[in-house]
Design a protein around this motif. Structure first.
Motif, short mmCIF file in Angstrom:
data_model
loop_
_atom_site.label_atom_id
_atom_site.label_comp_id
_atom_site.label_asym_id
_atom_site.label_seq_id
_atom_site.Cartn_x
_atom_site.Cartn_y
_atom_site.Cartn_z
N MET A 1 -38.56 11.41 -9.00
CA MET A 1 -39.65 11.88 -8.16
C MET A 1 -39.28 13.25 -7.59
SD MET A 1 -41.24 10.20 -4.69
CE MET A 1 -42.56 9.38 -5.53
N LYS A 2 -40.25 14.13 -7.56
CA LYS A 2 -40.05 15.46 -7.02
C LYS A 2 -39.92 15.42 -5.50
CE LYS A 2 -42.59 17.95 -10.58
NZ LYS A 2 -43.75 18.79 -10.85
N LYS A 3 -39.18 16.39 -4.97
CA LYS A 3 -38.99 16.47 -3.52
C LYS A 3 -40.33 16.57 -2.80
CE LYS A 3 -37.37 20.28 -1.48
NZ LYS A 3 -36.46 21.30 -0.91
N SER A 4 -41.23 17.39 -3.31
CA SER A 4 -42.53 17.57 -2.64
C SER A 4 -43.33 16.27 -2.59
CB SER A 4 -43.35 18.66 -3.34
OG SER A 4 -43.58 18.32 -4.70
N GLU A 5 -43.23 15.46 -3.65
CA GLU A 5 -43.93 14.17 -3.66
C GLU A 5 -43.31 13.21 -2.65
OE1 GLU A 5 -43.44 13.05 -7.74
OE2 GLU A 5 -45.13 14.29 -8.42
N ARG A 6 -41.96 13.17 -2.61
CA ARG A 6 -41.27 12.31 -1.65
C ARG A 6 -41.61 12.71 -0.22
NH1 ARG A 6 -36.52 13.48 -3.04
NH2 ARG A 6 -36.11 14.98 -1.38
N GLN A 7 -41.61 14.02 0.05
CA GLN A 7 -41.91 14.49 1.39
C GLN A 7 -43.36 14.21 1.77
OE1 GLN A 7 -40.46 18.55 1.76
NE2 GLN A 7 -38.36 17.84 2.00
N ASP A 44 -34.52 15.92 4.24
CA ASP A 44 -35.98 15.96 4.33
C ASP A 44 -36.43 16.08 5.79
OD1 ASP A 44 -36.39 15.80 1.57
OD2 ASP A 44 -36.66 13.62 1.60
N ILE A 45 -35.81 15.32 6.65
CA ILE A 45 -36.17 15.34 8.08
C ILE A 45 -35.98 16.74 8.64
CG2 ILE A 45 -35.38 14.55 10.36
CD1 ILE A 45 -35.02 11.75 9.08
N ARG A 46 -34.87 17.37 8.30
CA ARG A 46 -34.59 18.72 8.79
C ARG A 46 -35.60 19.72 8.20
NH1 ARG A 46 -29.70 18.43 7.82
NH2 ARG A 46 -29.70 19.26 5.72
N GLU A 47 -35.82 19.67 6.89
CA GLU A 47 -36.73 20.62 6.24
C GLU A 47 -38.17 20.46 6.71
OE1 GLU A 47 -36.44 20.27 1.99
OE2 GLU A 47 -34.32 20.83 1.98
N MET A 48 -38.58 19.22 6.97
CA MET A 48 -39.96 18.95 7.36
C MET A 48 -40.18 19.12 8.86
SD MET A 48 -40.65 15.63 4.96
CE MET A 48 -42.35 15.41 5.50
N GLN A 49 -39.12 19.46 9.59
CA GLN A 49 -39.17 19.61 11.04
C GLN A 49 -39.70 18.33 11.70
OE1 GLN A 49 -41.28 23.54 11.21
NE2 GLN A 49 -39.51 24.04 12.47
N ILE A 50 -39.09 17.21 11.30
CA ILE A 50 -39.44 15.93 11.90
C ILE A 50 -38.58 15.74 13.14
CG2 ILE A 50 -39.41 13.42 11.57
CD1 ILE A 50 -39.99 13.95 8.59
N VAL A 51 -39.23 15.40 14.24
CA VAL A 51 -38.53 15.19 15.51
C VAL A 51 -38.89 13.82 16.06
CG1 VAL A 51 -38.44 17.65 16.08
CG2 VAL A 51 -40.38 16.28 16.85
N LYS A 52 -38.07 13.33 16.97
CA LYS A 52 -38.39 12.09 17.66
C LYS A 52 -39.18 12.44 18.91
CE LYS A 52 -34.71 9.13 16.05
NZ LYS A 52 -33.65 8.19 16.42
#
Length: 153
Positions: A1-7, A44-52
C-alpha cells in the motif's frame, strides 16, 4: 500500500473514532487490512501533524492539526490566551504550562509558524519547552507570549 493511501485511511480513522494511542491506531489499521509498524505509524503521525487534543467530552484523542482560515499568528495568540496557565523563562528557554492535553496542540502551532525566535520545542501533556538561540531572544519571546496569556481577574 502506498503511503498516501495509508495516510488517507489514518485521517479517516481518527476523524471517525476516538483514537488516543499509536497502539489503538495500529489496531484500527489492522482491522482495515493494513499492516504497519510502530515506526511507520510514528512517522505518519509526525508528517500528518497529528496531535493529541481533548474532544467535546474531555477525552484525549488524535486530531490532525490544521490551521483554519485565520491568520496563523492570530491562532497562536488566541490559543495562548485560551490554554496557557503560566510561562517562565530560564536563560535561553521558555517553559509554558497549559491546561491538560493542550501541550502538543500549542507546540504544533508554534512549530508550524517557524518563528525565528524558536530553535525547537519539546511538548508533553501540559508542558512545552521552547529553546531559543540565546537569552535575549528568549526574553523577547517570553514578553510577546506573556502579553497574550489570560490574566486572572
Amino acid at each position: 500500500m502506498k503511503k498516501s493511501e495509508r495516510q488517507a485511511v489514518i485521517e479517516q480513522l481518527i476523524s471517525e473514532y476516538p483514537i488516543a494511542t499509536q497502539e489503538e491506531l495500529m489496531a484500527k489499521l489492522k482491522a482495515e487490512g493494513i499492516a504497519a509498524t510502530q515506526a511507520t505509524i510514528s512517522r505518519d503521525i509526525r508528517e500528518m501533524q497529528i496531535v493529541k487534543t481533548p474532544d467535546e467530552h474531555g477525552q484525549t484523542r488524535y486530531a490532525i492539526f490544521k490551521a483554519a482560515n485565520k491568520n496563523e499568528q492570530d491562532r497562536l495568540f488566541e490559543t495562548l490566551h485560551d490554554v496557557v496557565t503560566s510561562i517562565d523563562r530560564v536563560e535561553f528557554m521558555n517553559i509554558i504550562h497549559t491546561l491538560p492535553s493542550n501541550g502538543n496542540l500549542l507546540a504544533a502551532i508554534i512549530d508550524d509558524l517557524k518563528l525565528p525566535e524558536v530553535s525547537g520545542t519539546l511538548a508533553g501533556h501540559d508542558t512545552i519547552f521552547i529553546v531559543s538561540p540565546n537569552t535575549t531572544v528568549a526574553k523577547q519571546l517570553h514578553e510577546s507570549f506573556a502579553s497574550h496569556i489570560a490574566s486572572e481577574d
